[in-house]
Design an enzyme around this catalytic site. Structure first.
Site, mmCIF file in Angstrom:
data_model
loop_
_atom_site.group_PDB
_atom_site.id
_atom_site.type_symbol
_atom_site.label_atom_id
_atom_site.label_comp_id
_atom_site.label_asym_id
_atom_site.label_seq_id
_atom_site.Cartn_x
_atom_site.Cartn_y
_atom_site.Cartn_z
ATOM 1 N N THR A 271 1.017 -1.233 0.011
ATOM 2 C CA THR A 271 0.123 -0.135 -0.175
ATOM 3 C C THR A 271 0.800 1.192 0.053
ATOM 4 O O THR A 271 2.028 1.089 0.134
ATOM 5 C CB THR A 271 -0.717 0.001 0.965
ATOM 6 O OG1 THR A 271 0.035 0.124 2.298
ATOM 7 C CG2 THR A 271 -1.647 -1.143 1.093
ATOM 8 N N GLU B 75 -5.635 -3.860 -1.843
ATOM 9 C CA GLU B 75 -6.103 -5.064 -0.917
ATOM 10 C C GLU B 75 -7.120 -6.033 -1.449
ATOM 11 O O GLU B 75 -7.427 -7.063 -1.210
ATOM 12 C CB GLU B 75 -6.564 -4.744 0.548
ATOM 13 C CG GLU B 75 -5.676 -4.025 1.519
ATOM 14 C CD GLU B 75 -5.400 -2.755 1.167
ATOM 15 O OE1 GLU B 75 -4.785 -1.964 2.128
ATOM 16 O OE2 GLU B 75 -5.646 -1.865 0.354
#
Length: 548
Positions: A192, A338
């Site tokens: 991320t 995700e």
């Protein structure tokens, strides 16, 4: 068997692996082209057959380097044919392809590479100076392979064990025995952007990747055909290039990649026209750059029929400009690292075709409907599921076969006890199944006890002819706790008046939503993935004093 026992099907249990995508593409679509821009070649052109022949040579080279099953191999590279080769050679060899975002801060890059325990780094020649600075802090990296020819290799680099990619694979055999891989084995790793705390690793499996590839290819998602020419502008270091590096070969389409020129409107226009691109995908800032070039040059892109936008809410003027001036449809998509990343995709339903353009645009601006494979719900503060009535707004939760269960090396699951992952978005779902994100949980503005959507205010501001880019943040207010502050980048040469812009909101949003003030800046801060960085913007205006 006795009554009550489960009867099992008697079908083949063929593993879902990225190797199967590679074999299929080479067998069925061997002659389809891959065209790319690289630092050492402005127009490299070859076929899928050529690509996978080199993939086998690379797999042999990896083995000779000592890389083993389960090893993590890092890449810092643009969208081009060598990066494509790395995707398949690494994952199909049973290793993990770790795509590293070079736009992150140096300390984040060091953290990511060390946390992943990258054994080798394959790097674009343009990133050699960056790696020279990072190298002393990298604890596991055994060598650096520069993605170029011997003639373009950097001279006098301080990097130890610096290897030329083309030299590395040149003498390797064109045959390779691919290992049998468990479909649940890790295939790729992406971190991320780390807007809060250190970046987190998301480890994709072969199975999750193949299922995600099937989903993206559906008619009401990317809907790609072998007759299409696809230009993925979204970086391959950002969530597997939205999966297009797998979807396009599976479908057999011609693949066009812009290399380091992904933000250059003139290059993109030339690529689209020369290669007759029909579909492209990228973040809104890319489309702004392309449209600005088209407006200034009066150029046209007749082959392009549709573009996909995601990563941030897309302003209405982009939709309108593409459709009205170029006959191009813009489709919103939503997801996150995700989620591999696909969550929702926006196409109109049949009964909407008779609607006015204004009514259609209201739907187009939403993030779209969930793809099959993504179970999605919205919940209130007490985790009660809310109705899909278009009015109720709550936290977005998702689950499905290509959605994260646990972050890489984490001790606890990322989802709740019932298996739902909270995305950090706040949204409403309408009766037709379209999601309308009103904010990120951390960006929503609470004024006088009521919620205000920064995204809706930004979309409104972007329709003003003098505005190039806009962002809205909540700033402390002595009476209302928070009030929205509008921060604007004016268009070049445009007459700009803050009071006039604030008045522009009247009748378009609730009166108490209208920003309290407007500030003009030369540029907005952006994250490594091209989104406006609200965190940096809030820090910039942390001591802001409201006008009297």
């Amino acid at each position: 068997m006795t009554r009550g026992e489960t009867m099992l099907g008697q079908m083949m249990n063929t593993p879902l692996t990225t190797t199967s995508i590679m074999h299929f593409a080479e067998k069925v679509y061997a002659s389809s082209e891959i065209v790319s821009v690289t630092a050492d070649n402005p127009t490299h052109r070859y076929t899928y057959a050529d690509a996978f022949k080199r993939v086998r040579k690379l797999a042999n080279a990896l083995q000779k380097l000592g890389a083993k099953t389960g090893d993590v191999i890092g890449t810092l590279a643009w969208n081009d044919y060598r990066h494509f080769e790395l995707y398949y050679a690494i994952s199909c060899s049973g290793m993990v392809c770790h795509t590293v975002n070079p736009r992150l801060f140096p300390e984040q890059l060091s953290y990511i590479i060390n946390h992943a325990e990258d054994q080798y780094l394959f790097i674009d020649v343009l990133f050699v100076p960056l790696l020279e600075k990072l190298a002393p802090s990298l604890t596991h990296v055994k060598g650096f392979i520069v993605l170029t020819s011997e003639a373009m290799m950097p001279k006098d680099s301080s990097l130890k064990n610096l290897i030329c990619y083309e030299t590395l694979i040149a003498s390797e055999p064109e045959t390779f025995t691919w290992p049998d891989i468990d479909e649940n084995a890790a295939s790729a790793l992406c971190y991320t952007s780390g807007t809060t705390g250190n970046p987190k690793g998301v480890l994709y499996s072969h199975r999750s990747t193949v299922l995600h590839t099937y989903a993206t290819a559906m008619p009401d998602v990317f809907g790609i055909s072998v007759r299409d020419v696809v230009l993925p502008i979204v970086p391959m270091f950002h969530v597997n290039g939205w999966g297009l590096v797998y979807t396009v070969p599976m479908i057999g389409s011609k693949l066009v990649m812009p290399g380091p020129k992904m933000g250059d409107g003139e290059t993109l226009c030339a690529l689209i026209n020369r290669e007759q691109v029909t579909i492209s995908a990228g973040v809104p800032t890319v489309w702004l750059a392309l449209l600005n070039y088209l407006d200034e040059s009066q150029a046209q892109i007749p082959s392009l029929t549709r573009v996909v936008t995601g990563g941030a809410a897309c302003p209405q003027p982009i939709f309108d400009n593409f459709r009205e001036n170029h006959g191009v449809e813009v489709h919103h998509a939503w997801g996150m690292t995700e989620m591999s990343p696909l969550g929702t995709y926006n196409t109109l339903k049949p009964h909407m075709q008779a609607w006015s353009e204004a009514e259609k645009t209201k739907v187009r601006l939403k993030q779209g409907r969930p793809a099959y494979g993504v179970d999605l719900k919205i919940v209130d503060d007490n985790n009660n599921e809310l109705l899909w009535d278009g009015k109720s707004s709550g936290a977005v939760k998702v689950r499905g076969p290509w959605i994260i269960q646990r972050y890489f090396k984490a001790e606890q699951d990322a989802c709740d006890a019932d298996g739902w992952f909270e995305t950090g978005d706040v949204a409403a779902m309408d009766p037709d199944g379209y999601m309308n994100i009103t904010d990120r949980t951390k960006d929503v503005i609470k004024s006088g006890g009521e919620w205000i959507s920064s995204i809706e205010l930004e979309n409104c501001a972007m329709t003003h002819p003098a505005v190039a880019e806009a962002a809205v943040i909540g700033v402390n207010h002595p009476k209302w706790t928070e009030r929205p502050l509008l921060v604007v980048v004016p268009k070049s040469g445009a007459a700009f008046n803050a009071a006039e812009l604030l008045a522009y909101f009247e009748g378009k949003v609730a009166k108490w939503w209208i920003p309290e003030a407007c500030e003009c800046v030369t540029e907005l801060p952006h994250t490594a993935t091209g989104k406006v960085s609200k965190k940096d913007l809030r820090a910039q205006f942390a001591d802001y004093h409201w006008p009297e």
